[in-house]
Design a protein around this motif. Structure first.
Motif, PDB file in Angstrom:
ATOM      1  N   LEU A  84      19.077 -10.192  -3.636  1.00  0.00           N
ATOM      2  CA  LEU A  84      18.300  -9.062  -4.176  1.00  0.00           C
ATOM      3  C   LEU A  84      17.096  -8.756  -3.289  1.00  0.00           C
ATOM      4  N   THR A  85      16.415  -9.786  -2.839  1.00  0.00           N
ATOM      5  CA  THR A  85      15.236  -9.551  -1.989  1.00  0.00           C
ATOM      6  C   THR A  85      15.636  -8.947  -0.650  1.00  0.00           C
ATOM      7  N   ILE A  86      16.748  -9.401  -0.095  1.00  0.00           N
ATOM      8  CA  ILE A  86      17.209  -8.871   1.188  1.00  0.00           C
ATOM      9  C   ILE A  86      17.646  -7.415   1.057  1.00  0.00           C
ATOM     10  N   ASP A  87      18.308  -7.088  -0.047  1.00  0.00           N
ATOM     11  CA  ASP A  87      18.837  -5.733  -0.250  1.00  0.00           C
ATOM     12  C   ASP A  87      17.781  -4.718  -0.672  1.00  0.00           C
ATOM     13  N   SER A  88      16.613  -5.174  -1.052  1.00  0.00           N
ATOM     14  CA  SER A  88      15.557  -4.274  -1.528  1.00  0.00           C
ATOM     15  C   SER A  88      14.757  -3.707  -0.372  1.00  0.00           C
ATOM     16  N   ASP A  89      14.275  -2.483  -0.559  1.00  0.00           N
ATOM     17  CA  ASP A  89      13.397  -1.870   0.433  1.00  0.00           C
ATOM     18  C   ASP A  89      12.048  -2.568   0.466  1.00  0.00           C
ATOM     19  N   LYS A  90      11.581  -2.942  -0.723  1.00  0.00           N
ATOM     20  CA  LYS A  90      10.263  -3.551  -0.871  1.00  0.00           C
ATOM     21  C   LYS A  90      10.332  -4.548  -2.019  1.00  0.00           C
ATOM     22  N   VAL A  91       9.599  -5.659  -1.885  1.00  0.00           N
ATOM     23  CA  VAL A  91       9.542  -6.665  -2.945  1.00  0.00           C
ATOM     24  C   VAL A  91       8.099  -6.786  -3.398  1.00  0.00           C
ATOM     25  N   ILE A  92       7.892  -6.651  -4.702  1.00  0.00           N
ATOM     26  CA  ILE A  92       6.550  -6.715  -5.286  1.00  0.00           C
ATOM     27  C   ILE A  92       6.540  -7.861  -6.300  1.00  0.00           C
ATOM     28  N   THR A  93       5.588  -8.773  -6.144  1.00  0.00           N
ATOM     29  CA  THR A  93       5.483  -9.906  -7.055  1.00  0.00           C
ATOM     30  C   THR A  93       4.318  -9.691  -8.008  1.00  0.00           C
ATOM     31  N   TRP A  94       4.618  -9.842  -9.294  1.00  0.00           N
ATOM     32  CA  TRP A  94       3.602  -9.746 -10.357  1.00  0.00           C
ATOM     33  C   TRP A  94       3.405 -11.151 -10.900  1.00  0.00           C
TER      34      TRP A  94
END
Length: 95
Positions: A84-94
């Motif tokens: 999922l992280t690789i396929d995402s344009d951007k990763v945002i952690t809350w």
């Protein structure tokens, strides 16, 4: 896939879940990890289960003795999380 939002804290004790759902775009996904898995029972999450892709780490759900209330929450493993992280344009952690 657009953005992946990683939610690590419970909406019952922090406001990060509320902040996260306020920023969601149509193609964004959410993954619940750590104490964020408690959000499977949070009322702020319920409206998004039909609109967004929502994932939860199965090991974190099991470690806390939780059971998802909806089939819309996809339980995943660590390798799914990495994908999922690789396929995402951007990763945002809350946190």
């Amino acid at each position: 896939m657009a953005n992946l939002h990683i939610v690590r804290s419970s909406g019952f004790t922090h406001n990060k879940l509320r902040q996260c759902v306020q920023t969601l775009m149509a193609d964004d996904s959410i993954i619940l990890i750590d104490d964020g898995v408690y959000n499977i029972h949070h009322p702020d999450m319920m409206p998004f289960l039909q609109k967004q892709k929502v994932y939860a780490l199965q090991e974190h759900i099991q470690a806390r003795g939780l059971t998802p209330v909806s089939d819309s929450i996809k339980l995943c493993q660590y390798d799914d999380f990495v994908a999922l992280t690789i396929d995402s344009d951007k990763v945002i952690t809350w946190q």
